[in-house]
Write a protein that holds these residues in place. Structure first.
Motif, mmCIF file in Angstrom:
data_model
loop_
_atom_site.group_PDB
_atom_site.id
_atom_site.type_symbol
_atom_site.label_atom_id
_atom_site.label_comp_id
_atom_site.label_asym_id
_atom_site.label_seq_id
_atom_site.Cartn_x
_atom_site.Cartn_y
_atom_site.Cartn_z
ATOM 1 N N ILE A 73 0.842 -1.230 0.084
ATOM 2 C CA ILE A 73 -0.116 -0.004 0.086
ATOM 3 C C ILE A 73 0.709 1.235 0.002
ATOM 4 N N GLU A 74 1.749 1.110 0.781
ATOM 5 C CA GLU A 74 2.812 2.416 0.982
ATOM 6 C C GLU A 74 3.524 2.640 -0.373
ATOM 7 N N ASN A 75 3.867 1.881 -1.160
ATOM 8 C CA ASN A 75 4.448 1.789 -2.482
ATOM 9 C C ASN A 75 3.409 1.945 -3.793
ATOM 10 N N ALA A 76 2.470 1.829 -3.594
ATOM 11 C CA ALA A 76 1.337 1.636 -4.694
ATOM 12 C C ALA A 76 1.233 3.174 -5.095
ATOM 13 N N HIS A 77 1.413 3.487 -6.499
ATOM 14 C CA HIS A 77 1.158 4.761 -7.026
ATOM 15 C C HIS A 77 0.042 4.896 -7.646
ATOM 16 N N THR A 78 -1.157 4.133 -7.182
ATOM 17 C CA THR A 78 -2.538 4.278 -7.807
ATOM 18 C C THR A 78 -3.477 4.404 -6.770
ATOM 19 N N GLU A 79 -4.765 4.795 -7.061
ATOM 20 C CA GLU A 79 -5.768 5.079 -6.030
ATOM 21 C C GLU A 79 -6.428 3.824 -5.742
ATOM 22 N N PHE A 80 -6.396 2.742 -6.792
ATOM 23 C CA PHE A 80 -6.874 1.303 -6.617
ATOM 24 C C PHE A 80 -5.949 0.280 -6.466
ATOM 25 N N ILE A 81 -6.134 -0.445 -5.140
ATOM 26 C CA ILE A 81 -4.954 -1.491 -5.125
ATOM 27 C C ILE A 81 -5.677 -2.820 -5.101
ATOM 28 N N ALA A 82 -5.283 -3.771 -6.027
ATOM 29 C CA ALA A 82 -5.639 -5.111 -5.940
ATOM 30 C C ALA A 82 -4.755 -5.902 -5.304
ATOM 31 N N SER A 83 -5.262 -7.330 -4.571
ATOM 32 C CA SER A 83 -4.527 -8.010 -4.181
ATOM 33 C C SER A 83 -4.727 -9.527 -4.401
ATOM 34 N N LEU A 84 -3.643 -10.276 -4.515
ATOM 35 C CA LEU A 84 -3.772 -11.744 -4.685
ATOM 36 C C LEU A 84 -2.640 -12.258 -3.894
ATOM 37 N N ASP A 85 -3.084 -13.264 -3.229
ATOM 38 C CA ASP A 85 -1.822 -14.220 -2.571
ATOM 39 C C ASP A 85 -1.085 -15.150 -3.438
ATOM 40 N N ALA A 86 0.096 -15.385 -3.266
ATOM 41 C CA ALA A 86 1.066 -16.284 -4.084
ATOM 42 C C ALA A 86 0.628 -17.475 -4.211
ATOM 43 N N ASP A 87 -0.551 -17.901 -3.955
ATOM 44 C CA ASP A 87 -1.160 -19.266 -4.421
ATOM 45 C C ASP A 87 -2.352 -19.170 -5.109
ATOM 46 N N CYS A 88 -2.907 -17.987 -5.472
ATOM 47 C CA CYS A 88 -4.205 -17.636 -5.847
ATOM 48 C C CYS A 88 -4.143 -17.360 -7.489
ATOM 49 N N VAL A 89 -4.559 -17.994 -8.414
ATOM 50 C CA VAL A 89 -4.304 -17.883 -9.730
ATOM 51 C C VAL A 89 -5.846 -17.240 -10.324
ATOM 52 N N PRO A 90 -5.811 -16.103 -10.906
ATOM 53 C CA PRO A 90 -7.010 -15.379 -11.307
ATOM 54 C C PRO A 90 -7.551 -15.655 -12.501
ATOM 55 N N GLU A 91 -8.978 -15.751 -12.801
ATOM 56 C CA GLU A 91 -9.151 -15.982 -14.250
ATOM 57 C C GLU A 91 -9.291 -14.686 -15.054
ATOM 58 N N LYS A 92 -9.172 -14.902 -16.320
ATOM 59 C CA LYS A 92 -8.815 -13.673 -17.098
ATOM 60 C C LYS A 92 -9.664 -12.302 -16.786
ATOM 61 N N GLU A 93 -11.079 -12.523 -16.552
ATOM 62 C CA GLU A 93 -11.717 -11.255 -16.157
ATOM 63 C C GLU A 93 -11.928 -10.816 -14.802
ATOM 64 N N TRP A 94 -11.101 -11.745 -14.003
ATOM 65 C CA TRP A 94 -11.217 -11.526 -12.526
ATOM 66 C C TRP A 94 -11.013 -9.865 -12.045
ATOM 67 N N LEU A 95 -10.110 -9.166 -12.408
ATOM 68 C CA LEU A 95 -9.936 -7.717 -12.003
ATOM 69 C C LEU A 95 -11.096 -6.786 -12.954
ATOM 70 N N GLU A 96 -11.351 -7.179 -14.050
ATOM 71 C CA GLU A 96 -12.411 -6.403 -14.589
ATOM 72 C C GLU A 96 -13.876 -6.525 -13.946
ATOM 73 N N ASN A 97 -13.956 -7.834 -13.486
ATOM 74 C CA ASN A 97 -15.377 -8.026 -12.593
ATOM 75 C C ASN A 97 -15.013 -7.131 -11.386
ATOM 76 N N LEU A 98 -13.926 -7.195 -10.663
ATOM 77 C CA LEU A 98 -14.049 -6.611 -9.402
ATOM 78 C C LEU A 98 -14.189 -5.057 -9.448
ATOM 79 N N MET A 99 -13.538 -4.575 -10.558
ATOM 80 C CA MET A 99 -13.537 -3.174 -10.682
ATOM 81 C C MET A 99 -15.042 -2.515 -11.127
#
Length: 272
Positions: A73-99
């Motif tokens: 969070i302290e190093n992000a340069h955008t207003e929206f910050i997404a998170s995935l743990d290192a053992d979580c594989v997102p489907e292609k439209e994962w972020l689009e659906n969240l936004m």
């Protein structure tokens, strides 16, 4: 379209981080930046992550998941910050659906649906049944968002503070969600935003993980503060075990019953 930073907190994730990053790079929603927060790994996590177009930030020592989230969070340069743990594989439209969920300024965060990728081994099947990381479809405004599968507004962190690092690796998501809701923000659940949990457990790692899952709550409830509260916690262990035995018997999951039975003894030993 909003600019989004996506971060992946990881500790000794060399076996899975490549799969996560490859899925992140094929998202239908463009990312402004990708951060990999290496929380003091001792395996090849760093070497694997540097093969991808992501910014690597390293902790010299293992500080815990909450600390890794705060570094992101302290190093992000955008207003929206997404998170995935290192053992979580997102489907292609994962972020689009969240936004799509950020249709009002009071919405501080949107969380997706995390499905277990493995269930052929009994510990993984038990986790898929009793450690679900998603809500029922009708829970559009859930009690909290699971930390591994979310997008938050940075403004919300500025107003309520960062993750509580005292929680280390569990319960930090419950705590931050509660603080945001208490501040008047809204949290939303989007079941169409799907990622897949590729973790595999042994019996020991599963039971340890489940005990740690509830440790923050146990401390918050002062279960270890007095003898009376501690005895109550031991009774809670037995009650939880019995409840799962009844549920799995009713659902005709006999292969899970011995893990249900072991849970009470394991948790009580850990509590001591």
């Amino acid at each position: 379209m909003h600019d989004v930073t996506l971060y992946i907190p990881c500790f000794n994730a060399a076996k899975t981080i490549a799969l996560v990053l490859e899925a992140v790079l094929t998202q239908s929603y463009p990312l402004k930046e990708i951060l990999v927060i290496d929380d003091g790994s001792t395996d090849a996590t760093r070497e694997t992550a540097t093969r991808y177009p992501a910014k690597l930030i390293q902790h010299k020592n293992n500080k815990g998941l909450a600390s890794a989230r705060n570094t992101a969070i302290e190093n992000a340069h955008t207003e929206f910050i997404a998170s995935l743990d290192a053992d979580c594989v997102p489907e292609k439209e994962w972020l689009e659906n969240l936004m799509r969920g950020f249709d009002a300024s009071k919405i501080a965060g949107v969380g997706g649906k995390l499905l277990e990728a493995h269930s052929s081994q009994i510990p993984d099947l038990w986790r898929s049944v009793h450690m679900k990381q998603y809500w029922d479809k009708e829970d559009a405004e859930p009690p909290f968002l699971f930390g591994s599968n979310t997008v938050f507004r940075k403004e919300a962190f500025r107003n309520v503070g960062l993750y509580n690092e005292d929680f280390k690796n569990n319960y930090e998501d419950v705590d931050i969600s509660r603080r945001m809701k208490n501040a008047g923000y809204v949290l939303m659940y989007e079941p169409k935003a799907i990622s897949h949990h590729i973790r595999e457990d042994s019996i020991a790692s599963l039971l340890d993980r489940y005990w740690h899952w509830h440790l923050g709550y146990a401390k918050e409830e002062n279960f270890y503060a007095t003898e009376e509260r501690f005895i109550f916690k031991l009774k809670e262990n037995l009650g939880l075990s019995n409840r799962y035995i009844e549920e799995d018997a009713a659902a005709q999951r006999p292969e899970l019953l011995y893990l249900d039975f072991l849970l009470a003894f394991h948790h009580s030993l850990k509590d001591f």
